[in-house]
Design a protein around this motif. Structure first.
Motif, short mmCIF file in Angstrom:
data_model
loop_
_atom_site.label_atom_id
_atom_site.label_comp_id
_atom_site.label_asym_id
_atom_site.label_seq_id
_atom_site.Cartn_x
_atom_site.Cartn_y
_atom_site.Cartn_z
N ALA A 271 54.96 50.79 45.03
CA ALA A 271 55.05 52.11 44.42
C ALA A 271 55.48 52.04 42.97
O ALA A 271 55.31 53.01 42.22
N SER A 272 56.04 50.92 42.55
CA SER A 272 56.56 50.79 41.19
C SER A 272 55.53 50.23 40.21
O SER A 272 55.58 50.53 39.01
N TRP A 273 54.59 49.44 40.69
CA TRP A 273 53.67 48.73 39.81
C TRP A 273 52.24 49.25 39.97
O TRP A 273 51.77 49.50 41.07
N VAL A 274 51.55 49.39 38.83
CA VAL A 274 50.12 49.70 38.79
C VAL A 274 49.48 48.82 37.72
O VAL A 274 49.92 48.82 36.56
N ILE A 275 48.47 48.04 38.12
CA ILE A 275 47.78 47.15 37.18
C ILE A 275 46.30 47.50 37.22
O ILE A 275 45.70 47.57 38.30
N ASN A 276 45.71 47.70 36.05
CA ASN A 276 44.30 48.10 35.98
C ASN A 276 43.59 47.34 34.88
O ASN A 276 44.16 47.10 33.80
N GLY A 277 42.36 46.95 35.14
CA GLY A 277 41.55 46.28 34.13
C GLY A 277 40.11 46.74 34.22
O GLY A 277 39.57 46.97 35.31
N THR A 278 39.45 46.92 33.07
CA THR A 278 38.06 47.36 33.03
C THR A 278 37.28 46.53 32.02
O THR A 278 37.85 46.04 31.03
N TYR A 279 35.99 46.41 32.28
CA TYR A 279 35.08 45.77 31.33
C TYR A 279 33.74 46.49 31.39
O TYR A 279 33.24 46.78 32.49
N SER A 280 33.17 46.79 30.24
CA SER A 280 31.86 47.43 30.20
C SER A 280 31.01 46.77 29.13
O SER A 280 31.52 46.25 28.14
N SER B 219 39.60 46.52 28.64
CA SER B 219 40.92 47.13 28.54
C SER B 219 41.78 46.68 29.72
O SER B 219 41.27 46.31 30.79
N ALA B 220 43.10 46.73 29.50
CA ALA B 220 44.05 46.36 30.54
C ALA B 220 45.25 47.29 30.43
O ALA B 220 45.65 47.70 29.33
N TYR C 279 46.22 47.73 26.45
CA TYR C 279 45.49 46.96 25.43
C TYR C 279 44.00 47.24 25.60
O TYR C 279 43.49 47.30 26.73
N ASN C 280 43.31 47.41 24.47
CA ASN C 280 41.88 47.68 24.49
C ASN C 280 41.19 46.85 23.42
O ASN C 280 41.69 46.73 22.30
N MET D 281 43.31 47.37 19.99
CA MET D 281 44.22 48.50 20.05
C MET D 281 45.29 48.23 21.10
O MET D 281 44.98 47.77 22.21
N GLY D 282 46.55 48.51 20.75
CA GLY D 282 47.65 48.29 21.67
C GLY D 282 48.63 49.45 21.63
O GLY D 282 48.83 50.08 20.59
N ASN D 283 49.22 49.73 22.79
CA ASN D 283 50.21 50.81 22.88
C ASN D 283 51.28 50.41 23.90
O ASN D 283 50.96 50.01 25.02
N LEU D 284 52.53 50.52 23.49
CA LEU D 284 53.67 50.27 24.37
C LEU D 284 54.51 51.54 24.39
O LEU D 284 54.93 52.02 23.32
N ALA D 285 54.74 52.09 25.58
CA ALA D 285 55.44 53.37 25.68
C ALA D 285 56.50 53.31 26.76
O ALA D 285 56.33 52.69 27.81
#
Length: 581
Positions: free
Chosen positions: A358-367, A400-401, A420-421, A455-459
């Motif tokens: 419930a604490s972790w979500v990891i996602n990755g995409t490629y197009s 993106s990840a 990260y994208n 592109m990177g974002n840390l929030a």
């Protein structure tokens, strides 16, 4: 008695207005409904450091609407007014009527209907139509004028705008039960050759005649496996005035139905899809073919001369914690090899999501999107175009990840998110003998110019449930590289929001600072401040309506980056008040 007279009067007005009438509501309380709203907006602008202001120092805008619904017929009246003028609209210039009763829905006037993408699709016509849905049957029928005649104007010389009067008729009959179904569509359209008194010799507009037949079906082959398909056949006579006829051995039984002659063509279009759904796996396999120059008179535009292949599987593994999805497609044109160029397109995307807890979500995409166009050199005895300059290859990739971690309790929750994208685009032209998907198999001596974007974002976000407040701290970075040019901007963001007055009011304040460098030279230095305040009080009697107030302000500070520039400050203040009932 007075109530019945009122309904009769309203029904006489409905054909002028033009939406669907639900006759089932006759005599009921909700037969007539009234709703609407008012809105007033102002924009105040301040600036320093600019020779010319970007906008007026003060503007305002007022608008309102009232909507009267009679038997589900919508009669909207709207107005808008500002310091630059006003506008009023009303519904009585419409010319469509859509009476509805139980499973019968009819269309009268200037309307449109859809049978299928290969037959009748969205074409306006002046006439009538009906849609019947008794039980498991679906029946559609239409008839009317598709195009009104446009005569030749000598003064305007509208050679390309003239048109014959065109009539159209269609019937669609379908049946579906327990996953099995079928549908037959017949559409006929023809131009009236005598609808224009004069035809200029230099026009390319000719009277046409068209008959389209389509057959659709769907079935469940076995449990969880289904198939769908459609086949359409279009017979089109391009010029009914052509006196040259086909030889008897080349004509078909449809020849008399379309006033066939030597300008008559026959086209095919079909598609099929196979779908499988299971607990942990789904996939779809699709194919589509449309003949070159495929056309019917039941639409304004049709895609043609193409074949599409699509494969889209998806999986759920590790008890649903891991989800994988793939979507891949290939398209090619110039099926008859008669066109000057051939284009192949590949499209692919991959998505993976992993939720271990419930604490972790990891996602990755490629197009991936790639296009290869090959042109045929034009033969000319006095000029030769080198073949290696005619071909073109384009490749666009995106990856993106995202990693998200949530910790804390319901009263105090913390979320940390990293995104990260990456984007890359390459264009290559020259001596390209072949091109493949994902940049693989491209045989060329030419070198493309890639552009790469990172592109990177840390929030970090903190939610304080007890005081109805939230705080966000973030950092952004963006870098673009092309040849010897590099552009980078980065900066922090802070944002705070809080609900007030028993959650009827919401306050948000925040700031963002960005610095931009081009080849390590500072080119932009900007600080943005934001403030937003909204208030939505509630009346004791909710039937009175709803009211809302909003105040938004934005201050932009652009600092000079060279001795020739000056500091610039701009502030916009937006105020809005609205009421709806």
């Amino acid at each position: 008695m007075k109530k019945n007279l009122l309904y009769i009067l309203l029904l006489t007005l409905l054909p002028v207005c033009g939406f669907g009438q639900n006759l089932d509501k006759l005599g009921k309380k909700d037969a007539i409904k009234v709703s609407g709203g008012l809105s007033f907006n102002t924009i105040t602008y301040f600036q320093s450091g600019l020779l010319n202001a970007r906008r007026d120092p003060f503007t305002w805008f007022a608008s309102g609407n009232i909507n009267v619904s009679i038997l589900d017929v919508s009669l909207p009246f709207t107005y808008s007014y500002s310091n630059q003028g006003g506008k009023f609209t009303q519904p009585f210039n419409r010319s469509a009527l859509h009476p509805k009763w139980k499973w019968i829905n009819s269309h009268i006037g200037l309307v449109s209907m859809n049978f299928s993408p290969y037959t009748l699709t969205g074409h306006l016509f002046l006439g009538g139509g009906v849609e019947l849905t008794p039980g498991k049957w679906k029946i559609k029928a239409m008839g009317g004028r598709l195009i009104k005649p446009v005569e030749y104007d000598v003064l305007a010389d509208n050679v390309n705008d003239i048109a014959y009067r065109r009539w159209g008729y269609g019937l669609s009959v379908g049946y579906e039960d327990k996953g099995y179904g079928g549908e037959i569509i017949i559409f006929k359209a023809n131009d009236d050759p005598n609808s224009l008194p004069f035809i200029p010799l230099n026009t390319t507009v000719k009277p046409q005649d068209n008959l389209v037949v389509s057959v659709k079906g769907k079935a469940n082959i076995v449990k969880d496996l289904s198939v769908q398909a459609e086949y359409a056949f279009s017979a089109l006579t391009q010029n009914v005035n052509d006196l040259t006829d086909l030889s008897p051995d080349k004509s078909t039984f449809l020849h008399p139905l379309i006033r066939g002659n030597s300008s008559t063509d026959y086209f095919n279009a079909f598609n099929a899809s196979l779908n499988y759904k299971h607990k942990f796996m789904n996939f779809a396999l699709k194919f589509e073919h449309i003949d070159p120059r495929y056309k019917t008179l039941g639409g304004y535009y049709f895609n043609n001369d193409l074949q599409n292949y699509t494969f889209a599987p998806s999986f759920k593994l590790m008890k649903g914690k891991l989800s994988l999805g793939l979507n891949s497609g290939f398209q090619r044109n110039n099926l008859s090899s008669e066109e000057a160029s051939t284009t192949n397109r590949w499209i692919g995307s991959l998505n993976a999501t992993y939720v271990p807890s419930a604490s972790w979500v990891i996602n990755g995409t490629y197009s991936n999107f790639s296009t290869y166009t090959r042109n045929r050199p034009i033969s000319d005895p006095f000029y030769y175009q080198p073949a290696d300059t005619l071909n073109f290859y384009q490749l666009t990739q995106n990856a993106s990840a995202m990693i998200s971690y949530t910790v804390g309790s319901d009263d105090f929750k913390n979320v940390i998110q990293l995104i990260y994208n990456y984007q890359e685009a390459t264009n290559v032209s020259g001596n390209i003998s072949t091109g493949g998907a994902f940049g693989v198999g491209v045989q060329t001596t030419a070198v493309g110019i890639p552009s790469k974007v990172h592109m990177g974002n840390l929030a970090y976000t903190a939610q304080f449930s007890k005081i109805n407040a939230g705080l966000t701290l973030a950092a952004n970075v963006n870098q673009t590289n092309m040849l010897d040019q590099s552009s980078t901007f980065f900066g922090p963001t802070i944002n705070f929001n809080k609900a007030l007055a028993n959650k009827k009011m919401n306050l948000t304040v925040g700031s963002t600072y960005n610095r931009q460098f081009s080849n390590s030279v500072l080119t932009s230095d900007i600080l943005n401040h934001r403030l937003s305040l909204s208030y939505n009080p509630k009346f004791e009697n909710e039937k009175i309506g709803k009211v809302g107030l909003a105040l938004n302000a934005n201050l932009m500070q652009r600092f000079a980056t060279s001795s020739t520039e000056t500091n610039v400050h701009e502030m916009n203040v937006f105020f809005n008040v609205n009421y709806s009932f």
